[in-house]
Scaffold this motif. Structure first.
Motif, PDB file in Angstrom:
ATOM      1  N   HIS A 195     -11.332  -2.689  18.889  1.00 41.65           N
ATOM      2  CA  HIS A 195     -10.471  -1.944  17.959  1.00 41.65           C
ATOM      3  C   HIS A 195     -11.283  -1.430  16.771  1.00 41.65           C
ATOM      4  O   HIS A 195     -12.218  -2.090  16.298  1.00 41.65           O
ATOM      5  CB  HIS A 195      -9.325  -2.820  17.462  1.00 41.65           C
ATOM      6  N   LYS A 196     -10.878  -0.276  16.259  1.00 40.02           N
ATOM      7  CA  LYS A 196     -11.579   0.341  15.135  1.00 40.02           C
ATOM      8  C   LYS A 196     -10.672   0.634  13.949  1.00 40.02           C
ATOM      9  O   LYS A 196     -11.140   1.080  12.901  1.00 40.02           O
ATOM     10  CB  LYS A 196     -12.239   1.654  15.588  1.00 40.02           C
ATOM     11  N   ARG A 197      -9.373   0.394  14.110  1.00 42.91           N
ATOM     12  CA  ARG A 197      -8.442   0.677  13.006  1.00 42.91           C
ATOM     13  C   ARG A 197      -7.408  -0.443  12.925  1.00 42.91           C
ATOM     14  O   ARG A 197      -6.669  -0.686  13.870  1.00 42.91           O
ATOM     15  CB  ARG A 197      -7.766   2.034  13.213  1.00 42.91           C
ATOM     16  N   VAL A 198      -7.369  -1.115  11.770  1.00 41.29           N
ATOM     17  CA  VAL A 198      -6.476  -2.254  11.561  1.00 41.29           C
ATOM     18  C   VAL A 198      -5.521  -1.949  10.410  1.00 41.29           C
ATOM     19  O   VAL A 198      -5.941  -1.460   9.358  1.00 41.29           O
ATOM     20  CB  VAL A 198      -7.282  -3.533  11.237  1.00 41.29           C
ATOM     21  N   LEU A 199      -4.238  -2.256  10.616  1.00 42.15           N
ATOM     22  CA  LEU A 199      -3.238  -2.155   9.555  1.00 42.15           C
ATOM     23  C   LEU A 199      -2.803  -3.578   9.207  1.00 42.15           C
ATOM     24  O   LEU A 199      -2.197  -4.267  10.013  1.00 42.15           O
ATOM     25  CB  LEU A 199      -2.034  -1.325  10.010  1.00 42.15           C
ATOM     26  N   LEU A 200      -3.137  -4.014   8.011  1.00 46.56           N
ATOM     27  CA  LEU A 200      -2.870  -5.372   7.561  1.00 46.56           C
ATOM     28  C   LEU A 200      -1.545  -5.421   6.808  1.00 46.56           C
ATOM     29  O   LEU A 200      -1.311  -4.629   5.890  1.00 46.56           O
ATOM     30  CB  LEU A 200      -4.003  -5.843   6.649  1.00 46.56           C
ATOM     31  N   VAL A 201      -0.676  -6.358   7.186  1.00 46.86           N
ATOM     32  CA  VAL A 201       0.638  -6.496   6.548  1.00 46.86           C
ATOM     33  C   VAL A 201       0.754  -7.887   5.935  1.00 46.86           C
ATOM     34  O   VAL A 201       0.570  -8.893   6.615  1.00 46.86           O
ATOM     35  CB  VAL A 201       1.780  -6.281   7.559  1.00 46.86           C
ATOM     36  N   THR A 202       1.078  -7.933   4.643  1.00 49.81           N
ATOM     37  CA  THR A 202       1.262  -9.211   3.968  1.00 49.81           C
ATOM     38  C   THR A 202       2.211  -9.010   2.786  1.00 49.81           C
ATOM     39  O   THR A 202       2.882  -7.987   2.687  1.00 49.81           O
ATOM     40  CB  THR A 202      -0.094  -9.799   3.529  1.00 49.81           C
ATOM     41  N   SER A 203       2.275  -9.989   1.867  1.00 50.23           N
ATOM     42  CA  SER A 203       3.103  -9.881   0.669  1.00 50.23           C
ATOM     43  C   SER A 203       2.284  -9.288  -0.472  1.00 50.23           C
ATOM     44  O   SER A 203       1.062  -9.418  -0.492  1.00 50.23           O
ATOM     45  CB  SER A 203       3.628 -11.257   0.253  1.00 50.23           C
ATOM     46  N   ILE A 204       2.965  -8.700  -1.458  1.00 52.49           N
ATOM     47  CA  ILE A 204       2.238  -8.016  -2.526  1.00 52.49           C
ATOM     48  C   ILE A 204       1.332  -8.967  -3.303  1.00 52.49           C
ATOM     49  O   ILE A 204       0.214  -8.604  -3.684  1.00 52.49           O
ATOM     50  CB  ILE A 204       3.212  -7.285  -3.482  1.00 52.49           C
TER      51      ILE A 204
END
Length: 204
Positions: free
Chosen positions: A134-143
């Motif tokens: 993979h070459k593109r990561v979208l990271l999801v977390t809390s602010i």
């Protein structure tokens, strides 16, 4: 007379100690506010956005998995990788807990149950990204977790992997006024010290 002087001296010592403690606590609170400063720019999620190879959701905060699922269902990532789940949990149980309505294609959802903190999250995601190419990561977390998570993942992931960020902002406290609630103070100050530890761990 001597007893009176000793009491007066003890009073001044106590006053000085409490004043110093107050200054120290004020300084810590002021520094802790850096958790919300210099955040990476939140990913612009619109038709011009190139879908990520993988959406990485970090467990541990309210609303993160729901936000990641919404992004996944809207096509902002080809794979959803949920990092830090319980060993026995299954996707159907997560959906039930979220009261998720409608079907979800879980054939492209990965539940990783090895990591127990953000440093380990990043290490496991790094292995997965390298293995899958993979070459593109979208990271999801809390602010409140964004700055530390982004710093760690940027340090751990290969430099040629593009890292975007999206976050869940609605917490039990208002991030713009975190110091007005005990929950906000506890979470923010804890996060500040965790970031400091991660910085020392990854500074080399």
């Amino acid at each position: 007379m001597a007893r009176r002087l000793n009491k007066k001296k003890a009073f001044w010592w106590l006053g000085g100690f409490l004043s110093g403690l107050g200054v120290l606590l004020s300084f810590i609170l002021w520094m802790a506010g850096s958790v919300y400063s210099e955040l990476p720019e939140e990913t612009v999620l619109d038709d011009r956005y190139a879908p990520a190879d993988v959406i990485v959701c970090l467990t541990g905060g309210r609303g993160r998995i729901r936000k990641a699922l919404e992004l996944y269902e809207k096509g902002y990532g080809k794979v959803l990788y949920i990092s830090g789940t319980d060993h026995k949990v299954q996707m159907k149980e997560i959906l039930k807990e979220l009261k998720w309505m409608g079907p979800v294609d879980d054939s492209r959802i990965v539940l990783e149950n090895i990591s127990t903190n953000t440093l380990e999250n990043a290490a496991q995601v790094n292995r997965y990204v390298l293995d899958q190419g993979h070459k593109r990561v979208l990271l999801v977390t809390s602010i409140y977790h964004v700055r530390r998570a982004h710093y760690i993942f940027r340090k751990v992931l290969p430099h040629d992997v593009h890292l975007d960020v999206a976050w869940f902002e609605a917490e039990p406290f208002e991030s713009r006024a975190w110091w007005t609630e005990w929950k906000g103070i506890w979470v923010t100050v804890s996060e500040f010290f965790k970031f400091f530890y991660a910085y020392l761990h990854l500074v080399s």
